[in-house]
Design an enzyme around this catalytic site. Structure first.
Site, PDB file in Angstrom:
ATOM      1  N   SER A   1       0.827  -1.210   0.000  1.00 62.93           N
ATOM      2  CA  SER A   1       0.000   0.000   0.000  1.00 62.93           C
ATOM      3  C   SER A   1       0.864   1.265   0.000  1.00 62.93           C
ATOM      4  O   SER A   1       0.507   2.260  -0.639  1.00 62.93           O
ATOM      5  CB  SER A   1      -0.977   0.001   1.178  1.00 62.93           C
ATOM      6  OG  SER A   1      -0.328   0.233   2.401  1.00 62.93           O
TER       7      SER A   1
ATOM      8  N   GLU B   1       0.992   7.234   7.022  1.00 60.18           N
ATOM      9  CA  GLU B   1       2.150   6.667   6.345  1.00 60.18           C
ATOM     10  C   GLU B   1       2.164   7.061   4.869  1.00 60.18           C
ATOM     11  O   GLU B   1       3.209   7.398   4.302  1.00 60.18           O
ATOM     12  CB  GLU B   1       2.138   5.137   6.454  1.00 60.18           C
ATOM     13  CG  GLU B   1       2.396   4.577   7.836  1.00 60.18           C
ATOM     14  CD  GLU B   1       2.392   3.054   7.827  1.00 60.18           C
ATOM     15  OE1 GLU B   1       2.986   2.472   6.910  1.00 60.18           O
ATOM     16  OE2 GLU B   1       1.776   2.463   8.726  1.00 60.18           O
TER      17      GLU B   1
ATOM     18  N   HIS C   1       7.899   3.038   9.513  1.00 66.60           N
ATOM     19  CA  HIS C   1       7.513   2.191  10.633  1.00 66.60           C
ATOM     20  C   HIS C   1       6.280   2.799  11.297  1.00 66.60           C
ATOM     21  O   HIS C   1       6.235   4.014  11.516  1.00 66.60           O
ATOM     22  CB  HIS C   1       8.665   2.094  11.644  1.00 66.60           C
ATOM     23  CG  HIS C   1       8.357   1.181  12.785  1.00 66.60           C
ATOM     24  ND1 HIS C   1       8.343  -0.198  12.654  1.00 66.60           N
ATOM     25  CD2 HIS C   1       8.044   1.434  14.083  1.00 66.60           C
ATOM     26  CE1 HIS C   1       8.031  -0.738  13.817  1.00 66.60           C
ATOM     27  NE2 HIS C   1       7.844   0.220  14.702  1.00 66.60           N
TER      28      HIS C   1
ATOM     29  N   ARG D   1      20.591 -15.382   4.131  1.00 66.17           N
ATOM     30  CA  ARG D   1      20.310 -13.944   4.038  1.00 66.17           C
ATOM     31  C   ARG D   1      21.333 -13.221   3.162  1.00 66.17           C
ATOM     32  O   ARG D   1      20.977 -12.420   2.295  1.00 66.17           O
ATOM     33  CB  ARG D   1      20.285 -13.320   5.438  1.00 66.17           C
ATOM     34  CG  ARG D   1      19.827 -11.863   5.444  1.00 66.17           C
ATOM     35  CD  ARG D   1      19.898 -11.259   6.838  1.00 66.17           C
ATOM     36  NE  ARG D   1      19.260 -12.093   7.835  1.00 66.17           N
ATOM     37  CZ  ARG D   1      17.954 -12.128   8.041  1.00 66.17           C
ATOM     38  NH1 ARG D   1      17.147 -11.387   7.303  1.00 66.17           N
ATOM     39  NH2 ARG D   1      17.443 -12.898   8.979  1.00 66.17           N
TER      40      ARG D   1
END
Length: 207
Positions: free
Chosen positions: A16, A177, A112, A68
């Site tokens: 989003s 956000e 965040h 990773r």
């Protein structure tokens, strides 16, 4: 700015925030910026399907079952092959390796859903609600080797209403956000900033 700043978007889910950034670019609210590539570590992420529908360059580099460092090396190579200037994490559910962070110094930003340093990590909105915080919000920050830790670019705050539950609070934070991320990208893309210690500060135009 001689050319457009090229963004590399990393996502794992619906994307989003990526879509909000794309809309800001499309409508001219984020000038001088273009999306160079969208990368997902999850093959069926709705965000990567949305990137395809928008005709944006995109790639799936699955992380499941991979070390990773090896996965991050592939992601970094993909970003560099698209000449990315700024890496934007948009719901990217992976911690980045130190080698990846070092490859893009002060060129990785994240959003965040809390007013850092309060409530880092997962389910930050629910953490704030359960804790009884009276103010919540979101933070856009540079990414370093620690979780939700790098220098803060900007924050947007909202009151926690008596009528809120964890879900409604999360939805209202998400609306902030979508505003904050594009504003932060514009600030960073301008080049008119510096970091002193932990403090991000805006400066005048650079000639």
């Amino acid at each position: 700015m001689d050319r457009h700043q090229r963004l590399g978007i990393l996502l794992s889910g619906r994307g989003s925030n990526f879509l909000a950034i794309a809309e800001s670019i499309r409508t001219g609210r984020l000038p001088g910026v273009e999306i160079a590539v969208v990368i997902s570590n999850v093959a069926d992420a709705p965000g990567i399907a949305a990137a395809a529908q928008l005709g944006l360059p995109h790639a799936v580099l699955e992380s499941r079952g991979r070390k990773r460092a090896e996965h991050d090396a592939d992601v970094a190579a993909c970003l560099k092959s698209h000449n990315v200037d700024l890496v934007c994490l948009a719901g990217y559910m992976r911690l980045l390796s130190p080698e990846f962070v070092a490859a893009f110094p002060n060129r990785i930003i994240n959003i965040h859903p809390s007013l850092l340093p309060a409530f880092p990590g997962l389910e930050a909105q629910e953490q704030a609600f359960v804790y009884g915080a009276k103010v919540a919000g979101c933070t856009v920050h540079f990414v370093d080797e620690e979780l939700d830790h790098g220098a803060i670019i900007l924050q947007r705050a909202i009151p926690v209403l008596d009528t809120d539950d964890a879900h409604s609070l999360a939805e209202r934070i998400l609306a902030e956000e979508h505003i904050a991320y594009s504003e932060a990208i514009a600030r960073v893309a301008s080049g008119e900033w510096e970091i002193r210690g932990r403090r991000y500060t805006r400066t005048g135009p650079r000639h």
